[in-house]
Motif scaffolding. Structure first.
Motif, PDB file in Angstrom:
ATOM      1  N   VAL A 262       0.816  -1.216   0.000  1.00  0.00           N
ATOM      2  CA  VAL A 262       0.000   0.000   0.000  1.00  0.00           C
ATOM      3  C   VAL A 262       0.851   1.268   0.000  1.00  0.00           C
ATOM      4  CG1 VAL A 262      -1.971  -1.102   1.098  1.00  0.00           C
ATOM      5  CG2 VAL A 262      -0.199  -0.046   2.521  1.00  0.00           C
ATOM      6  N   LYS A 263       2.131   1.142   0.300  1.00  0.00           N
ATOM      7  CA  LYS A 263       3.034   2.303   0.303  1.00  0.00           C
ATOM      8  C   LYS A 263       3.005   3.050  -1.018  1.00  0.00           C
ATOM      9  CE  LYS A 263       8.033   3.253   0.363  1.00  0.00           C
ATOM     10  NZ  LYS A 263       9.373   2.660   0.594  1.00  0.00           N
ATOM     11  N   PHE A 264       2.751   2.334  -2.093  1.00  0.00           N
ATOM     12  CA  PHE A 264       2.862   2.909  -3.427  1.00  0.00           C
ATOM     13  C   PHE A 264       1.542   3.489  -3.944  1.00  0.00           C
ATOM     14  CE2 PHE A 264       6.048  -0.336  -2.770  1.00  0.00           C
ATOM     15  CZ  PHE A 264       7.199   0.405  -3.019  1.00  0.00           C
ATOM     16  N   PHE A 265       0.538   3.533  -3.060  1.00  0.00           N
ATOM     17  CA  PHE A 265      -0.761   4.057  -3.464  1.00  0.00           C
ATOM     18  C   PHE A 265      -1.299   5.036  -2.421  1.00  0.00           C
ATOM     19  CE2 PHE A 265      -0.149  -0.112  -5.334  1.00  0.00           C
ATOM     20  CZ  PHE A 265      -0.370   0.151  -6.683  1.00  0.00           C
ATOM     21  N   PRO A 266      -0.555   6.102  -2.143  1.00  0.00           N
ATOM     22  CA  PRO A 266      -1.033   7.062  -1.143  1.00  0.00           C
ATOM     23  C   PRO A 266      -2.344   7.717  -1.547  1.00  0.00           C
ATOM     24  CG  PRO A 266       0.823   7.962  -2.378  1.00  0.00           C
ATOM     25  CD  PRO A 266       0.739   6.510  -2.722  1.00  0.00           C
TER      26      PRO A 266
END
Length: 492
Positions: free
Chosen positions: A88-92
């Protein structure tokens, strides 16, 4: 150039064995498009079933996932992300969508091993009006603790490709070209179809040549080394191509359950494979330094994979080794056989006067799932024409009796460059063959041979002044108008 052409005998196998292998595949009526076999830097067999050829950009289906995995590893090697990073880090921008507690645990490593948060992947072809990437991935919720259980999840593979494209600002295949593929001779005009929302359809839709697939497989089997240049940390490739997770969830060990790496399947006896729907395969056997490439459309067949896997692992691989005596006669026989290879077509059948009886007759159909109002057949020598009317209007299909006639599939608007999107004026390339399978039963085989592959079987059974129509299809998200049964009566 890395590869050079060689004879089968130069790598220890006889041309007679290769010919026997091909005839075995043909005897099962497999719809093969191309095959390449290479040991080390020697291509000792390569052939294409007309109309396919060496320049054809073939849809790789889920082989695409393996390309995406290597793209992820290049990004890891470049320091753009870590295998331990949370997905999920890559979809703020998606914090309100990606708020499930289980999903928050999932790492890039989990996603690569199909140990994501979902037990079943989502269907691109649902009726959801908004199928952009976040909605697609989250559509069915999350029901699995990440890192605990293998479950094939195409949507997760797609999302990995999205991450690569978000981080690099280019498509995953262009990123791979920049990092290595361009140097090794991969086709510059290879590409991937798009998913709704603009990202590459990275779980299914790479288009490249059979030689391209061979080059990529060789690059991976070399652990990222090409002609002495190391393009990526070999330990990353080693991890991708060795068993990371047990994928035998039924305790019935066999094909497809020897373990899983990073979007890459393990083989029996070691080695690994890239696998795509319909039988797109790169089987890599490091022990014998052998790569087997095949592209096909055997969608719907439960027999095709066990057949050619058995033959590869029991007929081809065991014979590979030191050179044996050249056999010019056998080589010439193999070459002649391959020069006549053509896409599978229905053949045989029975001779019957029924063609004359129905020739020119029009049959009005009762209301049916296909929405077909009427059909009409016209036969002329060794070919026939089926005319019918559906909601798009009158259509015509020309088929060969015992051979393929090539043309366009008459339904307009099936997806082109973007999955699920109507494409006005667009028609798929197609092959049609037919036989009289019984005295009063006409069977037509339909083969879509385009950026999308699919097949159908249309059966027309005639009795007195009536016709029974049966249409079946095996194709993703198209030919829905060609599935069902109908009864019709001759118009007088």
């Amino acid at each position: 150039m890395y590869f050079k052409n060689a004879t089968p005998e130069s790598v220890g196998i006889s041309s007679k064995t290769i010919l026997k292998f091909l005839k075995t595949l043909e005897s099962y009526n497999l719809c093969t498009h191309d095959i390449i076999m290479a040991k080390g830097d020697k291509i000792f067999f390569e052939s294409y079933w007309a109309p396919f050829n060496k320049d054809f950009k073939h849809r790789m289906y889920s082989v695409t996932k393996s390309f995406v995995a290597i793209a992820v590893l290049f990004a890891v090697d470049e320091g753009l992300l870590s295998l331990d990073d949370k997905f999920v880090k890559f979809f703020p921008e998606a914090k309100d969508v990606f708020k499930d507690d289980i999903l928050l645990e999932a790492t890039i490593d989990d996603m690569l091993k199909m140990e994501s948060s979902r037990h079943f992947g989502n269907d691109w072809f649902s009726d959801k009006p908004d199928k952009r990437f976040m909605n697609y991935f989250t559509a069915s919720g999350f029901d699995k603790i990440p890192g605990t259980l293998f479950a094939y999840d195409s949507s997760g593979s797609y999302m990995l490709g999205v991450i690569v494209e978000k981080l690099t600002g280019m498509t995953f295949i262009d990123y791979l070209k920049k990092k290595a593929l361009r140097d090794i001779g991969f086709s510059e005009d290879s590409y991937c179809l798009k998913a709704p929302g603009g990202y590459s359809w990275g779980d299914s839709a790479l288009l490249c040549t059979a030689r391209d697939l061979l080059l990529f497989a060789r690059f991976v089997m070399n652990k990222g080394n090409w002609l002495g240049k190391q393009y990526i940390n070999p330990e990353l490739i080693e991890k991708a191509t060795t068993k990371q997770i047990d994928n035998d969830v039924t305790s019935v060990t066999g094909f497809g359950s020897y373990g899983y790496g990073y979007q890459i399947w393990m083989n029996q006896g070691g080695g690994f494979s890239f696998i795509g729907m319909g039988d797109q395969f790169a089987i890599c056997d490091p022990k014998s330094d052998f790569i087997f490439i095949i592209n096909s459309d055997n969608q719907g067949s439960a027999l095709s994979r066990p057949i050619f896997h058995h033959e590869v692992f029991n007929t081809i691989i065991p014979q590979l080794g030191d050179a044996i005596a050249e056999d010019k006669d056998a080589q010439n026989e193999l070459e002649e056989y391959c020069n006549n290879l053509k896409l599978y077509a229905l053949s045989g059948g029975v001779e019957t006067p029924c063609a004359d009886e129905v020739n020119g007759s029009k049959y009005i159909l009762d209301k049916n799932p296909m929405g077909i109002e009427y059909i009409k057949f016209d036969f002329k020598k060794e070919k026939g024409t089926l005319t019918y009317k559906n909601e798009q209007g009158e259509k015509k299909v020309v088929f060969g009796m015992g051979y393929n006639e090539f043309g366009k599939f008459p339904q307009e608007g099936y997806s082109d460059e973007v999955a699920t999107q109507y494409a006005p004026g667009h028609y798929y390339d197609c092959a049609y063959s037919a036989i009289w399978s019984e005295e009063k039963k006409l069977k037509i085989k339909v083969q879509i041979i385009d950026k999308y592959f699919g097949n159908g079987c249309w059966i027309f059974s005639f009795k007195d002044n009536r016709v029974m129509v049966s249409m079946t299809k095996t194709a993703e998200d198209f030919m829905k108008e060609y599935s069902g049964i109908a009864i019709g009566r001759k118009e007088f």
